[in-house]
Scaffold this motif. Structure first.
Motif, PDB file in Angstrom:
ATOM      1  N   ASP A 175       0.863  -1.180   0.000  1.00 10.44           N
ATOM      2  CA  ASP A 175       0.000   0.000   0.000  1.00 10.44           C
ATOM      3  C   ASP A 175       0.901   1.232   0.000  1.00 10.44           C
ATOM      4  OD1 ASP A 175      -2.247   1.641   0.172  1.00 10.44           O
ATOM      5  OD2 ASP A 175      -2.191   1.635   2.372  1.00 10.44           O
ATOM      6  N   VAL A 176       1.053   1.866  -1.181  1.00 10.24           N
ATOM      7  CA  VAL A 176       1.984   2.973  -1.326  1.00 10.24           C
ATOM      8  C   VAL A 176       1.287   4.199  -1.890  1.00 10.24           C
ATOM      9  CG1 VAL A 176       4.005   1.501  -1.613  1.00 10.24           C
ATOM     10  CG2 VAL A 176       2.705   2.190  -3.615  1.00 10.24           C
ATOM     11  N   GLN A 177       1.927   5.333  -1.697  1.00  2.28           N
ATOM     12  CA  GLN A 177       1.452   6.600  -2.251  1.00  2.28           C
ATOM     13  C   GLN A 177       1.931   6.720  -3.696  1.00  2.28           C
ATOM     14  OE1 GLN A 177      -0.543   8.681  -0.541  1.00  2.28           O
ATOM     15  NE2 GLN A 177      -0.510   7.174   1.104  1.00  2.28           N
ATOM     16  N   PRO A 178       1.295   7.575  -4.508  1.00  2.00           N
ATOM     17  CA  PRO A 178       1.721   7.723  -5.917  1.00  2.00           C
ATOM     18  C   PRO A 178       3.172   8.192  -6.083  1.00  2.00           C
ATOM     19  CG  PRO A 178      -0.455   8.648  -5.622  1.00  2.00           C
ATOM     20  CD  PRO A 178       0.046   8.280  -4.257  1.00  2.00           C
ATOM     21  N   TRP A 179       3.714   8.991  -5.165  1.00  2.00           N
ATOM     22  CA  TRP A 179       5.082   9.472  -5.292  1.00  2.00           C
ATOM     23  C   TRP A 179       6.099   8.350  -5.142  1.00  2.00           C
ATOM     24  CZ3 TRP A 179       8.090   8.549  -1.085  1.00  2.00           C
ATOM     25  CH2 TRP A 179       7.450   8.390   0.133  1.00  2.00           C
ATOM     26  N   PHE A 180       5.684   7.229  -4.577  1.00  2.00           N
ATOM     27  CA  PHE A 180       6.580   6.094  -4.377  1.00  2.00           C
ATOM     28  C   PHE A 180       7.108   5.566  -5.714  1.00  2.00           C
ATOM     29  CE2 PHE A 180       7.164   1.493  -4.207  1.00  2.00           C
ATOM     30  CZ  PHE A 180       8.162   1.404  -3.263  1.00  2.00           C
ATOM     31  N   TYR A 181       6.261   5.574  -6.732  1.00  3.64           N
ATOM     32  CA  TYR A 181       6.678   5.068  -8.045  1.00  3.64           C
ATOM     33  C   TYR A 181       7.763   5.961  -8.656  1.00  3.64           C
ATOM     34  CZ  TYR A 181       2.567   2.237  -7.325  1.00  3.64           C
ATOM     35  OH  TYR A 181       1.664   1.370  -6.786  1.00  3.64           O
ATOM     36  N   ALA A 182       7.640   7.257  -8.443  1.00  5.57           N
ATOM     37  CA  ALA A 182       8.687   8.177  -8.904  1.00  5.57           C
ATOM     38  C   ALA A 182       9.993   7.899  -8.167  1.00  5.57           C
ATOM     39  CB  ALA A 182       8.250   9.623  -8.703  1.00  5.57           C
ATOM     40  N   LYS A 183       9.894   7.581  -6.894  1.00  3.46           N
ATOM     41  CA  LYS A 183      11.079   7.273  -6.096  1.00  3.46           C
ATOM     42  C   LYS A 183      11.780   6.019  -6.628  1.00  3.46           C
ATOM     43  CE  LYS A 183      11.950   5.595  -1.478  1.00  3.46           C
ATOM     44  NZ  LYS A 183      11.400   5.408  -0.145  1.00  3.46           N
ATOM     45  N   ILE A 184      11.031   5.018  -7.000  1.00 11.00           N
ATOM     46  CA  ILE A 184      11.610   3.782  -7.539  1.00 11.00           C
ATOM     47  C   ILE A 184      12.307   4.049  -8.875  1.00 11.00           C
ATOM     48  CG2 ILE A 184      11.069   1.479  -8.448  1.00 11.00           C
ATOM     49  CD1 ILE A 184      11.009   1.719  -5.397  1.00 11.00           C
ATOM     50  N   ILE A 185      11.660   4.828  -9.733  1.00  7.77           N
ATOM     51  CA  ILE A 185      12.256   5.155 -11.027  1.00  7.77           C
ATOM     52  C   ILE A 185      13.550   5.951 -10.827  1.00  7.77           C
ATOM     53  CG2 ILE A 185      11.939   6.502 -13.144  1.00  7.77           C
ATOM     54  CD1 ILE A 185       8.959   5.630 -12.990  1.00  7.77           C
ATOM     55  N   ALA A 228      17.151  14.561  -5.449  1.00  8.93           N
ATOM     56  CA  ALA A 228      15.733  14.535  -5.819  1.00  8.93           C
ATOM     57  C   ALA A 228      14.973  13.470  -5.038  1.00  8.93           C
ATOM     58  CB  ALA A 228      15.593  14.299  -7.323  1.00  8.93           C
ATOM     59  N   ILE A 229      15.591  12.323  -4.840  1.00 13.00           N
ATOM     60  CA  ILE A 229      14.940  11.263  -4.055  1.00 13.00           C
ATOM     61  C   ILE A 229      14.729  11.738  -2.618  1.00 13.00           C
ATOM     62  CG2 ILE A 229      15.226   8.952  -3.071  1.00 13.00           C
ATOM     63  CD1 ILE A 229      16.700   8.182  -5.664  1.00 13.00           C
ATOM     64  N   LEU A 230      15.764  12.329  -2.027  1.00 13.15           N
ATOM     65  CA  LEU A 230      15.632  12.825  -0.656  1.00 13.15           C
ATOM     66  C   LEU A 230      14.547  13.894  -0.564  1.00 13.15           C
ATOM     67  CD1 LEU A 230      19.368  13.038   0.465  1.00 13.15           C
ATOM     68  CD2 LEU A 230      17.665  11.331   1.103  1.00 13.15           C
ATOM     69  N   ALA A 231      14.504  14.793  -1.538  1.00 14.23           N
ATOM     70  CA  ALA A 231      13.471  15.838  -1.534  1.00 14.23           C
ATOM     71  C   ALA A 231      12.089  15.230  -1.692  1.00 14.23           C
ATOM     72  CB  ALA A 231      13.740  16.840  -2.654  1.00 14.23           C
ATOM     73  N   LEU A 232      11.963  14.250  -2.562  1.00 12.12           N
ATOM     74  CA  LEU A 232      10.684  13.579  -2.777  1.00 12.12           C
ATOM     75  C   LEU A 232      10.186  12.913  -1.504  1.00 12.12           C
ATOM     76  CD1 LEU A 232       8.686  12.924  -5.104  1.00 12.12           C
ATOM     77  CD2 LEU A 232       9.978  10.826  -5.454  1.00 12.12           C
ATOM     78  N   VAL A 233      11.085  12.274  -0.789  1.00 15.40           N
ATOM     79  CA  VAL A 233      10.712  11.594   0.452  1.00 15.40           C
ATOM     80  C   VAL A 233      10.330  12.610   1.534  1.00 15.40           C
ATOM     81  CG1 VAL A 233      11.615  10.158   2.326  1.00 15.40           C
ATOM     82  CG2 VAL A 233      12.034   9.519  -0.048  1.00 15.40           C
ATOM     83  N   MET A 234      11.040  13.733   1.581  1.00 11.06           N
ATOM     84  CA  MET A 234      10.726  14.742   2.607  1.00 11.06           C
ATOM     85  C   MET A 234       9.423  15.488   2.294  1.00 11.06           C
ATOM     86  SD  MET A 234      14.282  16.370   3.882  1.00 11.06           S
ATOM     87  CE  MET A 234      15.470  16.085   2.598  1.00 11.06           C
ATOM     88  N   ILE A 235       9.213  15.811   1.027  1.00 10.14           N
ATOM     89  CA  ILE A 235       8.027  16.578   0.653  1.00 10.14           C
ATOM     90  C   ILE A 235       6.776  15.708   0.591  1.00 10.14           C
ATOM     91  CG2 ILE A 235       7.001  17.951  -1.208  1.00 10.14           C
ATOM     92  CD1 ILE A 235       9.843  18.899  -1.881  1.00 10.14           C
ATOM     93  N   LYS A 236       6.903  14.493   0.085  1.00  5.85           N
ATOM     94  CA  LYS A 236       5.792  13.556  -0.103  1.00  5.85           C
ATOM     95  C   LYS A 236       4.617  14.244  -0.807  1.00  5.85           C
ATOM     96  CE  LYS A 236       7.048  10.662   3.661  1.00  5.85           C
ATOM     97  NZ  LYS A 236       7.120  10.464   5.017  1.00  5.85           N
ATOM     98  N   PRO A 237       4.830  14.616  -2.075  1.00  2.00           N
ATOM     99  CA  PRO A 237       3.783  15.361  -2.779  1.00  2.00           C
ATOM    100  C   PRO A 237       2.527  14.530  -3.008  1.00  2.00           C
ATOM    101  CG  PRO A 237       5.472  14.658  -4.307  1.00  2.00           C
ATOM    102  CD  PRO A 237       5.956  14.302  -2.930  1.00  2.00           C
ATOM    103  N   ASN A 238       1.411  15.217  -3.129  1.00  2.00           N
ATOM    104  CA  ASN A 238       0.131  14.581  -3.388  1.00  2.00           C
ATOM    105  C   ASN A 238      -0.205  14.814  -4.849  1.00  2.00           C
ATOM    106  OD1 ASN A 238      -2.331  13.419  -3.320  1.00  2.00           O
ATOM    107  ND2 ASN A 238      -3.265  14.908  -1.937  1.00  2.00           N
ATOM    108  N   PHE A 239      -0.117  13.773  -5.665  1.00  4.30           N
ATOM    109  CA  PHE A 239      -0.349  13.914  -7.101  1.00  4.30           C
ATOM    110  C   PHE A 239      -1.816  13.751  -7.468  1.00  4.30           C
ATOM    111  CE2 PHE A 239       4.142  12.265  -7.223  1.00  4.30           C
ATOM    112  CZ  PHE A 239       4.706  13.479  -7.584  1.00  4.30           C
ATOM    113  N   GLY A 240      -2.671  13.571  -6.532  1.00  5.32           N
ATOM    114  CA  GLY A 240      -4.059  13.289  -6.882  1.00  5.32           C
ATOM    115  C   GLY A 240      -4.937  14.332  -6.359  1.00  5.32           C
TER     116      GLY A 240
END
Length: 130
Positions: free
Chosen positions: A71-81, A118-130
């Motif tokens: 069960d993951v948030q949408p930003w998780f997929y960006a983190k994997i890429i 960018a990964i660190l920023a993504l994890v800290m911000i945890k944007p809501n894409f929806g």
């Protein structure tokens, strides 16, 4: 201590270790280079440190993913890429052989550093894409 919290701490320790490995290994592209090759001094130690940290990050990340029942948030997929881009750019920057120029290796390192930030920023911000 809760198992998930313990694995999260190990995961973040792996991230800190990866940051250290990338930082230390970056010096081999700027000091003591031999032709288009990075400085061979300490190569084995730096490679082992980088591989261990990336393996630790991937292993604990998969364990955390399983514990959360995928069960993951949408930003998780960006983190994997971005993580895959990080691995790819680091492998290109330090690949053995003369197929890459030193400037290309340094560009690969720059891409890896930008992606890591960018990964660190993504994890800290945890944007809501929806």
């Amino acid at each position: 201590m809760e198992t998930q919290l313990l694995i999260k701490i190990i995961h973040m320790s792996g991230v800190a270790l990866a940051c250290l490995a990338i930082f230390l290994r970056a010096f081999t592209l700027f000091k003591g280079v031999q032709g288009n090759q990075p400085n061979p001094a300490g190569r084995t130690m730096f490679v082992a440190l980088q591989h261990a940290s990336m393996t630790l990050i991937a292993g604990t990340g998969i364990a955390l993913l399983v514990m959360k029942n995928f069960d993951v948030q949408p930003w998780f997929y960006a983190k994997i890429i971005l993580f895959l881009v990080l691995l790819s750019s680091l492998s290109k920057a330090y690949k053995k052989g003369d197929t890459f120029l030193l400037v290309q290796r340094r560009a690969g390192l720059l891409i890896a550093v930008v992606v890591f930030i960018a990964i660190l920023a993504l994890v800290m911000i945890k944007p809501n894409f929806g």
